[in-house]
Enzyme design. Structure first.
Site, mmCIF file in Angstrom:
data_model
loop_
_atom_site.group_PDB
_atom_site.id
_atom_site.type_symbol
_atom_site.label_atom_id
_atom_site.label_comp_id
_atom_site.label_asym_id
_atom_site.label_seq_id
_atom_site.Cartn_x
_atom_site.Cartn_y
_atom_site.Cartn_z
ATOM 1 N N ARG A 119 0.848 -1.189 0.000
ATOM 2 C CA ARG A 119 0.000 0.000 0.000
ATOM 3 C C ARG A 119 0.885 1.240 0.000
ATOM 4 O O ARG A 119 1.792 1.380 0.806
ATOM 5 C CB ARG A 119 -0.902 -0.008 1.238
ATOM 6 C CG ARG A 119 -1.521 1.330 1.638
ATOM 7 C CD ARG A 119 -2.657 1.743 0.716
ATOM 8 N NE ARG A 119 -3.126 3.085 1.059
ATOM 9 C CZ ARG A 119 -4.103 3.368 1.913
ATOM 10 N NH1 ARG A 119 -4.716 2.389 2.549
ATOM 11 N NH2 ARG A 119 -4.478 4.619 2.124
ATOM 12 N N ARG A 128 -5.144 2.304 -4.336
ATOM 13 C CA ARG A 128 -4.383 1.501 -3.384
ATOM 14 C C ARG A 128 -4.641 0.017 -3.589
ATOM 15 O O ARG A 128 -5.744 -0.382 -3.995
ATOM 16 C CB ARG A 128 -4.687 1.896 -1.934
ATOM 17 C CG ARG A 128 -6.077 1.697 -1.391
ATOM 18 C CD ARG A 128 -7.115 2.691 -1.878
ATOM 19 N NE ARG A 128 -6.719 4.069 -1.671
ATOM 20 C CZ ARG A 128 -7.032 4.783 -0.584
ATOM 21 N NH1 ARG A 128 -7.719 4.218 0.386
ATOM 22 N NH2 ARG A 128 -6.682 6.048 -0.489
ATOM 23 N N ASP A 131 -7.021 -1.369 1.309
ATOM 24 C CA ASP A 131 -7.400 -0.449 2.367
ATOM 25 C C ASP A 131 -8.026 -1.286 3.472
ATOM 26 O O ASP A 131 -8.967 -2.051 3.204
ATOM 27 C CB ASP A 131 -8.425 0.554 1.823
ATOM 28 C CG ASP A 131 -8.299 1.923 2.432
ATOM 29 O OD1 ASP A 131 -7.439 2.102 3.310
ATOM 30 O OD2 ASP A 131 -9.072 2.816 2.044
ATOM 31 N N ASP A 133 -9.773 -0.645 6.998
ATOM 32 C CA ASP A 133 -10.277 0.396 7.904
ATOM 33 C C ASP A 133 -11.119 -0.223 9.009
ATOM 34 O O ASP A 133 -12.021 -1.033 8.734
ATOM 35 C CB ASP A 133 -11.143 1.404 7.146
ATOM 36 C CG ASP A 133 -10.335 2.372 6.306
ATOM 37 O OD1 ASP A 133 -9.175 2.643 6.674
ATOM 38 O OD2 ASP A 133 -10.854 2.847 5.284
#
Length: 203
Positions: A119, A128, A131, A133
């Site tokens: 990344r 990217r 990810d 999160d």
């Protein structure tokens, strides 16, 4: 084969958790005594997107003190915050985990997985490979700048709310309300289900 096959090799991610914490969560890992429920959003718009998402799921499952309990269907979405057509589309999914890791260690693990998949953080809203999160962690509400909980933009992102609703229709975003109501408010425009694609729940 995913990028995180463990046969004959070690997990390529960097272990971010201090040794003392590792011993603690390893001890609790047999039963995951008093685990917390966390919701994690995954997205990829570079490389082999599906394989990368599966690799992230597998790497999270391999984390001491964490068990993946549910994996959502895959959605294809347009990139957030950029001009249409300026980036490849995303594959998005949400997973629900139970974990004895504190939020800070869960964040570090997610960042280590991002690094393992190369990344690059050169620009905001940039493309990217992956990810990872943390959308929510139990009922925690925190404005810590290092990890704001719940995710400060989750309530307005259909690519988070739609897959979350699939795996947990009764889910609630702390401080914002039921996922079903939040999803109804933002709608599903630009969020395309991909029933031809599937992420495996780790065994």
């Amino acid at each position: 084969m995913t990028a995180f096959s463990t046969e004959g090799q070690s997990d390529p991610t960097v272990q971010p958790v201090p040794a003392a914490v590792v011993e603690q969560v390893d001890a609790a890992d047999v039963t995951l005594s008093n685990p917390k429920l966390a919701v994690i959003s995954l997205g990829s718009n570079l490389g082999n997107r599906l394989e990368t998402l599966q690799g992230a799921v597998d790497a999270l499952e391999d984390t001491p003190g964490l068990r993946v309990k549910a994996v959502s269907p895959v959605y294809e979405t347009e990139p957030w915050g950029v001009d249409p057509g300026s980036q490849p589309s995303y594959f998005n999914a949400v997973i629900v985990v139970k974990t004895t890791l504190p939020p800070s260690s869960l964040l570090e693990r997610g960042q280590a997985i991002e690094e393992a998949f190369d990344r690059v953080r050169e620009e905001r809203w940039g493309p990217r490979t992956i990810d990872v999160d943390i959308v929510s962690y139990a009922d925690v509400v925190s404005d810590d700048p290092l990890l704001t909980l719940p995710h400060p933009r989750a309530h307005e992102r259909a690519f988070v709310l739609a897959p979350w609703h699939d795996v947990d229709p009764e889910g609630r975003l702390p401080g914002a309300g039921p996922v079903s109501e939040l999803l109804a408010g933002v709608g599903r425009e630009g969020v395309l289900p991909r029933p031809d694609l599937e992420l495996r729940l780790p065994e």
